[in-house]
Design a protein around this motif. Structure first.
Motif, mmCIF file in Angstrom:
data_model
loop_
_atom_site.group_PDB
_atom_site.id
_atom_site.type_symbol
_atom_site.label_atom_id
_atom_site.label_comp_id
_atom_site.label_asym_id
_atom_site.label_seq_id
_atom_site.Cartn_x
_atom_site.Cartn_y
_atom_site.Cartn_z
ATOM 1 N N LEU A 490 21.481 -7.280 20.676
ATOM 2 C CA LEU A 490 20.531 -6.283 20.998
ATOM 3 C C LEU A 490 21.561 -5.220 20.788
ATOM 4 O O LEU A 490 20.508 -4.255 21.054
ATOM 5 C CB LEU A 490 21.320 -6.547 22.414
ATOM 6 N N LYS A 491 22.803 -5.373 20.288
ATOM 7 C CA LYS A 491 23.165 -4.001 19.861
ATOM 8 C C LYS A 491 22.559 -3.356 18.483
ATOM 9 O O LYS A 491 22.080 -2.144 18.383
ATOM 10 C CB LYS A 491 24.269 -4.590 19.635
ATOM 11 N N GLN A 492 21.959 -4.241 17.101
ATOM 12 C CA GLN A 492 20.825 -4.083 16.347
ATOM 13 C C GLN A 492 19.574 -3.457 16.818
ATOM 14 O O GLN A 492 19.775 -2.354 16.228
ATOM 15 C CB GLN A 492 20.648 -5.243 15.237
ATOM 16 N N ILE A 493 19.293 -4.164 17.430
ATOM 17 C CA ILE A 493 17.873 -4.025 18.219
ATOM 18 C C ILE A 493 17.993 -2.275 19.021
ATOM 19 O O ILE A 493 17.005 -1.800 18.641
ATOM 20 C CB ILE A 493 17.561 -4.835 19.398
ATOM 21 N N SER A 494 19.055 -2.333 19.456
ATOM 22 C CA SER A 494 18.675 -1.152 20.473
ATOM 23 C C SER A 494 19.101 0.006 19.704
ATOM 24 O O SER A 494 19.029 0.999 19.625
ATOM 25 C CB SER A 494 20.324 -1.663 21.186
ATOM 26 N N GLU A 495 19.949 -0.294 18.724
ATOM 27 C CA GLU A 495 20.246 1.071 17.570
ATOM 28 C C GLU A 495 18.464 1.383 17.053
ATOM 29 O O GLU A 495 18.658 2.584 16.958
ATOM 30 C CB GLU A 495 21.547 0.708 16.794
ATOM 31 N N ARG A 496 18.043 0.742 17.109
ATOM 32 C CA ARG A 496 16.495 0.588 16.243
ATOM 33 C C ARG A 496 15.990 1.248 16.650
ATOM 34 O O ARG A 496 15.240 1.973 16.393
ATOM 35 C CB ARG A 496 16.255 -0.575 15.621
ATOM 36 N N HIS A 497 16.144 1.039 17.986
ATOM 37 C CA HIS A 497 15.144 1.774 18.649
ATOM 38 C C HIS A 497 15.900 2.172 19.569
ATOM 39 O O HIS A 497 14.729 3.927 20.442
ATOM 40 C CB HIS A 497 14.659 0.653 19.836
ATOM 41 N N HIS A 498 17.063 3.260 19.629
ATOM 42 C CA HIS A 498 17.962 4.336 19.702
ATOM 43 C C HIS A 498 17.512 4.034 21.253
ATOM 44 O O HIS A 498 17.758 5.361 22.693
ATOM 45 C CB HIS A 498 16.644 5.727 19.236
ATOM 46 N N LYS A 524 16.021 -13.914 18.174
ATOM 47 C CA LYS A 524 15.813 -12.546 18.145
ATOM 48 C C LYS A 524 14.896 -11.549 18.565
ATOM 49 O O LYS A 524 14.606 -10.777 19.328
ATOM 50 C CB LYS A 524 16.421 -12.251 16.909
ATOM 51 N N ASN A 525 13.508 -13.074 18.090
ATOM 52 C CA ASN A 525 11.889 -12.255 18.882
ATOM 53 C C ASN A 525 11.860 -11.607 19.804
ATOM 54 O O ASN A 525 11.393 -11.012 20.756
ATOM 55 C CB ASN A 525 11.074 -13.353 17.990
ATOM 56 N N VAL A 531 13.398 -5.671 24.941
ATOM 57 C CA VAL A 531 13.708 -4.465 24.677
ATOM 58 C C VAL A 531 12.838 -3.446 24.487
ATOM 59 O O VAL A 531 12.246 -2.662 25.559
ATOM 60 C CB VAL A 531 14.614 -3.807 22.908
ATOM 61 N N ILE A 532 11.831 -4.206 23.840
ATOM 62 C CA ILE A 532 9.940 -2.716 24.252
ATOM 63 C C ILE A 532 9.608 -2.652 25.170
ATOM 64 O O ILE A 532 8.675 -1.596 25.918
ATOM 65 C CB ILE A 532 9.019 -3.438 23.294
ATOM 66 N N LEU A 533 9.495 -3.986 26.465
ATOM 67 C CA LEU A 533 9.289 -4.148 27.363
ATOM 68 C C LEU A 533 9.489 -3.606 28.912
ATOM 69 O O LEU A 533 9.196 -3.590 29.640
ATOM 70 C CB LEU A 533 8.197 -5.778 27.703
ATOM 71 N N CYS A 534 10.929 -3.638 29.194
ATOM 72 C CA CYS A 534 11.684 -2.978 29.645
ATOM 73 C C CYS A 534 11.917 -1.990 30.875
ATOM 74 O O CYS A 534 11.222 -0.946 29.663
ATOM 75 C CB CYS A 534 13.162 -4.100 29.337
ATOM 76 N N THR A 542 10.650 -10.876 34.413
ATOM 77 C CA THR A 542 9.193 -9.987 34.028
ATOM 78 C C THR A 542 8.987 -10.177 32.054
ATOM 79 O O THR A 542 7.999 -9.485 32.300
ATOM 80 C CB THR A 542 9.087 -9.169 34.727
ATOM 81 N N CYS A 543 10.464 -9.824 31.471
ATOM 82 C CA CYS A 543 10.365 -9.624 30.303
ATOM 83 C C CYS A 543 10.164 -10.982 29.533
ATOM 84 O O CYS A 543 10.046 -10.507 27.960
ATOM 85 C CB CYS A 543 11.091 -8.444 29.828
ATOM 86 N N LEU A 544 9.760 -11.983 29.784
ATOM 87 C CA LEU A 544 10.409 -12.965 28.918
ATOM 88 C C LEU A 544 8.870 -13.849 28.580
ATOM 89 O O LEU A 544 7.889 -13.052 29.408
ATOM 90 C CB LEU A 544 11.065 -14.163 29.572
ATOM 91 N N PRO A 545 8.423 -14.049 27.654
ATOM 92 C CA PRO A 545 7.130 -15.069 27.433
ATOM 93 C C PRO A 545 6.810 -15.651 28.145
ATOM 94 O O PRO A 545 7.827 -16.781 29.110
ATOM 95 C CB PRO A 545 7.177 -15.573 25.779
ATOM 96 N N GLY A 546 5.474 -16.297 28.393
ATOM 97 C CA GLY A 546 5.348 -17.817 29.331
ATOM 98 C C GLY A 546 5.907 -18.893 28.944
ATOM 99 O O GLY A 546 6.380 -19.428 29.918
#
Length: 610
Positions: A490-498, A524-525, A531-534, A542-546
């Protein structure tokens, strides 16, 4: 010269050994025997006999080398054979040849130089330093630089060591295509067009950019070419020379007047030593910076995250095996982090200062795999327009990472076996034997022993690459590490998406209940998707896949449909329909919506029972 004359292969090998030891290659152009001996004693790696050196000896500027004073080739041949060759021992002497000389036939002239004892040849005087109408007239008649290219091509084919002067990218590319050993990017006469002090930095920036472009392009054609620079108005500035060593692929400097005309420490010997030592200091500073970076990578074993017994045992094993040169096989399901472990092994070993090269055996077409592994010579097959250095050779002294090794066919396995066993190879279409010192680390998501027993993998190769073996743990077997992975990813992804994102307790509970068939990569995926959908910076159910629906406990007090995105809404509806055998009344009640609303959503998303 007395004794055995050094071969081209020996010269190139000596130069490359110097490069590996971080010693700069110094070439000195001279015009008499005493200067040659002083340069040799000062540590020069290459002596070039040029007519410009002869003119400088008489107090005339190097530019006189382009004037019609007398036959250039005769002048150089005379002083070089009488004064230089008898004095210089154990380093190559290259002949400065004027390719446009109408009195010579290139092939027989090269034979003459070889018989006289010259080790190599360099294109000087060069038409590259001539601009304007004269050069245009020459090239219109089919003369000009192409003659220099042809001369060096013939010399290379006859086994001579070749050094090419080039001023432009086009010239450099032409020389690389005829397989010259050294490309010397010529920046012009030392005393010509010296920029004012306030413009020097911009001038040097442009030259560094040019060097990077030229060396990058020629290495696409001949990866092992030796890149050097020559001349320029900056040569007396130590900091500028350092910049070329630190910011470009330059491994050496070729000079003339800087060694025998500019009064550096009073003698050519002192001047050569000064440049040799100055450049070595620069390279050692650069090496020190690189080692600091490697130290950070070496600590990369900390990136093998986890506090579980399985991960702690893995980390302990990595620390134990890294400095042993035995070949290693790492097995494990897809997504377990095999690549990460390979990197940790390499960067914690004594080979860390050398390359880690990876080849994915599953992604390379069968027709190209041998070339990618072992390299090929120019003309080895249709489309082989230039020499190609394979992964084995480029990983020399380091580590070769064979990913998905089980995908190699049996023919390639046989050749791989021979190369690993013998520690040497020949490029496809070549005859030169290249010695290797490479550690092999292989990975596979299959059971290699079972593949061997089925006849899909050679038994002898199996034992050769599995001296050390490790099975990566699946994530479902160390779920206690999931919170650690979630925090790090989450730290890596959040930094990448600001953004600054967290996850709900319900999501973490679902993560702990899920079996993760795709292992850490799947985790990770899923987080990346979340992060994109939340919304509101929280990853909720609601952000998790089926695929997570069986592990989601719905709260009857929460209206999930109203809080979900359209994408998740569709997946959630389908999942509940399947779980309730398409009973729409039960599903609508479960989701907190009317039956009519559910019907409209089924129509909207095109959902129907088939």
């Amino acid at each position: 010269m007395e004794g055995k004359i050094m071969t081209r292969e020996e010269i190139v090998s000596n130069l490359k050994n110097s490069i590996l030891k971080k010693e700069p290659i110094i070439g000195v152009s001279i015009g008499n025997g005493r200067s040659a001996k002083q340069a040799m004693n000062g540590g020069a790696d290459i002596i070039a006999t040029l007519n410009a050196g002869r003119f400088r000896m008489g107090g005339v500027a190097s530019t006189a080398s382009l004037l019609p004073f007398k036959n250039c080739n005769d002048l150089v041949y005379s002083f070089a054979t009488e004064e230089v060759l008898p004095r210089v021992k154990n380093i190559p002497v290259v002949f400065g040849a004027f390719a446009e000389d109408p009195n010579i036939q290139h092939s027989s002239f090269v034979d003459k130089l070889i018989n006289a004892g010259f080790h190599g040849i360099i294109n000087f005087p060069t038409i590259s330093l001539v601009d304007g109408v004269f050069r245009e007239a020459l090239e219109e008649e089919g003369n000009g630089f192409i003659h220099e290219v042809n001369l060096l091509r013939i010399a290379h084919e006859k086994g001579m060591f070749t050094v090419a002067f080039a001023v432009t990218l086009e010239e450099a590319i032409q020389m690389a295509k005829v397989d010259v050993d050294v490309l010397c990017l010529h920046f012009g006469w030392t005393y010509i067009k010296t920029p004012p002090e306030n413009e020097m930095k911009k001038y040097i920036d442009r030259l560094i950019h040019k060097a990077n472009v030229v060396f990058h392009e020629v290495k696409k054609i001949k990866q092992d070419i030796i890149p050097m620079i020559y001349g320029g108005a900056f040569v007396v500035n130590k900091q500028v020379i350092k910049r070329f060593y630190e910011e470009t692929d330059t491994v050496g400097y070729f000079g003339g007047s800087v060694f025998d005309t500019i009064p550096v420490e009073g003698s050519m010997k002192g001047a050569t030593e000064l440049f040799k030592n100055m450049n070595r200091v620069s390279l050692l500073e650069k090496e020190n910076a690189n080692l600091k970076k490697l130290l950070k990578k070496r600590q990369g074993i900390k990136s093998v995250l986890g506090k579980s017994k399985e991960i702690l045992n893995l980390v302990s094993w990595i620390e134990k095996v890294s400095n042993h040169d035995a070949n290693i096989l790492i097995e494990g399901e897809s997504g377990t982090g095999k690549d990460l472990v390979v990197g940790a092994i390499h960067y914690n070993s004594n080979r860390a200062v050398y390359p880690l090269k990876k080849i994915n055996c599953a992604s390379i077409p069968k027709t190209r795999i041998e070339s990618e592994l072992f390299g090929h010579e120019k003309g080895a097959f249709e489309g082989a327009d230039s020499r190609h250095i394979g992964r084995f050779e480029s990983a020399n002294h380091g580590t070769l990472f064979l990913d998905n090794i089980t995908e190699l066919n049996l023919d390639v396995q046989a050749k791989l076996l021979r190369v690993i066993q013998d520690g040497e190879l020949e490029r496809v279409g070549g005859s030169e034997t290249i010695k290797l010192d490479v550690r092999i680390v292989s990975t596979t998501s299959k059971n290699l022993k079972e593949e061997m027993l089925k006849g899909n993998f050679r038994e002898d190769l199996y034992y050769l690459i599995t001296v050390l073996n490790r099975k990566m743990p699946s994530l479902r077997n160390h779920k206690e590490d999931i919170p650690i992975y979630v925090q790090a990813f989450l730290k890596q992804i959040s930094e990448r998406h600001h953004v600054n994102i967290d996850i709900s307790d319900n999501v973490m509970n679902a993560f702990m209940a899920y079996d993760w068939p795709g292992n850490v990569r799947e985790l990770k995926n899923v987080l990346e998707r979340g992060v994109i959908l939340c919304e509101n910076n929280i990853i909720d159910l609601t952000c998790l896949p089926g695929s997570f629906n069986d592990f989601i406990k719905l709260d009857s007090e929460v209206n999930y449909i109203k809080n979900s995105s359209m994408l998740i809404e569709k997946e959630l509806i389908i999942s509940e329909l399947l779980k309730n055998n398409w009973n729409q009344t039960k599903v609508s009640k479960k989701l907190g919506i009317s039956r009519r609303t559910l019907y409209n959503k089924l129509k909207k998303y095109g959902i129907s029972k088939k």
